[in-house]
Each structure stands twice: as C-alpha cells, then as structure tokens.
Motif scaffolding. Structure first.
Motif, PDB file in Angstrom:
ATOM      1  N   ASP A  52       0.827  -1.210   0.000  1.00 30.03           N
ATOM      2  CA  ASP A  52       0.000   0.000   0.000  1.00 30.03           C
ATOM      3  C   ASP A  52       0.859   1.258   0.000  1.00 30.03           C
ATOM      4  N   ILE A  53       1.942   1.250   0.754  1.00 31.87           N
ATOM      5  CA  ILE A  53       2.845   2.406   0.782  1.00 31.87           C
ATOM      6  C   ILE A  53       3.459   2.630  -0.595  1.00 31.87           C
ATOM      7  N   ASP A  54       3.867   1.555  -1.259  1.00 32.14           N
ATOM      8  CA  ASP A  54       4.437   1.674  -2.604  1.00 32.14           C
ATOM      9  C   ASP A  54       3.414   2.228  -3.596  1.00 32.14           C
ATOM     10  N   LYS A  55       2.171   1.764  -3.492  1.00 32.79           N
ATOM     11  CA  LYS A  55       1.119   2.251  -4.388  1.00 32.79           C
ATOM     12  C   LYS A  55       0.822   3.727  -4.139  1.00 32.79           C
ATOM     13  N   GLN A  56       0.834   4.139  -2.879  1.00 30.68           N
ATOM     14  CA  GLN A  56       0.595   5.549  -2.566  1.00 30.68           C
ATOM     15  C   GLN A  56       1.737   6.425  -3.077  1.00 30.68           C
ATOM     16  N   ASN A  57       2.965   5.925  -2.984  1.00 28.34           N
ATOM     17  CA  ASN A  57       4.105   6.666  -3.523  1.00 28.34           C
ATOM     18  C   ASN A  57       4.005   6.777  -5.043  1.00 28.34           C
ATOM     19  N   ASN A  58       3.528   5.727  -5.714  1.00 28.92           N
ATOM     20  CA  ASN A  58       3.311   5.804  -7.159  1.00 28.92           C
ATOM     21  C   ASN A  58       2.269   6.869  -7.491  1.00 28.92           C
ATOM     22  N   ALA A  59       1.232   6.960  -6.673  1.00 22.79           N
ATOM     23  CA  ALA A  59       0.183   7.946  -6.912  1.00 22.79           C
ATOM     24  C   ALA A  59       0.708   9.370  -6.760  1.00 22.79           C
TER      25      ALA A  59
END
Length: 148
Positions: A52-59
């Motif tokens: 989830d942290i990686d996905k939020q950083n991508n966003a």
C-alpha cells in the motif's frame, strides 16, 4: 445505628465499584454501543501494508491524483484527465468504522473520467474511502477519510 468513618469509606468504595461495574457490563452487553473498529482480516491487511505504501508513492508521482466531490447524486471520484479510461482498472472500497455491515466494494468501470458512488448506499457520517487502481501495469492507491 452509628456509622464510623471506616465503615463509610468501605461503603463508598463498594458504591464506586458497583457504579463502574454497571457501566462496564452495560457497554459490553448493549448493542447500541457496539463499534467495529478493526477489519476481520487485520493481520492479512497488515502484511500488505508495504504494498500500500508503494502504491501511494506511485500515486504521488502522477501529475494529477484522484479527487472526489460530494454531489446531490452521491460521491463523484475523478480520475486524471490525461489517462486513457479503457486502461484504468481496480476497485473502490468504502469502509464505515462504526458499522461493518455498511462496508461495500465496487469495481471501477469508467465511461468518462469520473465514477459515481450513489447516494442511496451512503449514510451520513464518517467513511474511509480506498481506491486501489491500476493503469498500464502501474498500481496506485488513494486513501481518504471523508465525512458524508
């Protein structure tokens, strides 16, 4: 009958403990005070936290992130205008901290750059919205606490 100060202290302690026990038992038994604050599969969600942290950083790397607005019809989620809508997939999960029976999930299917969550599914109060979406192999996550 005369009550000395030692008996008064003991009676005060017994009264106070009875008062506290009444509220503890009442809060555990009464359904009015039942709150579901944690998901059922909490440990599974905890293991996925780094994803989830990686996905939020991508966003955060997007020029324009998702946004939401409250309308008369419901919640309108707007996706970035520069993206092709046919390549956007994923799901929207709305979580109600006070009542897990109101939680629901809906897949993302777009005909425009917006997705409408109908008003009939939403009660007034606090909601946690989580949009887990993909675009051309890249995964993104949008989380927000909203009051509806």
């Amino acid at each position: 009958m005369k009550i000395n100060w030692g008996t008064g202290i003991v009676l005060a302690f017994i009264g106070f403990i009875s008062f506290i026990m009444y509220f503890v038992i009442n809060m555990n038994v009464n359904k009015k005070y039942d709150h579901d604050l944690v998901a059922e599969d909490y440990y599974k969600l905890e293991l996925e936290f780094q994803n989830d942290i990686d996905k939020q950083n991508n966003a955060k790397t997007l020029e324009q992130n998702l946004s939401w607005t409250k309308t008369d019809e419901g919640i309108l989620i707007a996706f970035p205008e520069k993206l092709e809508i046919n390549s956007i997939t994923g799901k929207v999960f709305l979580y109600r901290p006070s009542n897990k029976q109101l939680d629901f999930e809906t897949p993302i299917s777009l005909s425009e750059h917006t997705l409408l969550i109908p008003d009939k599914r939403l009660l007034d109060g606090r909601w946690n919205i989580k949009v887990d979406w993909q675009y051309k192999g890249n995964k993104y996550l949008y989380k927000k606490e909203i009051s509806y």
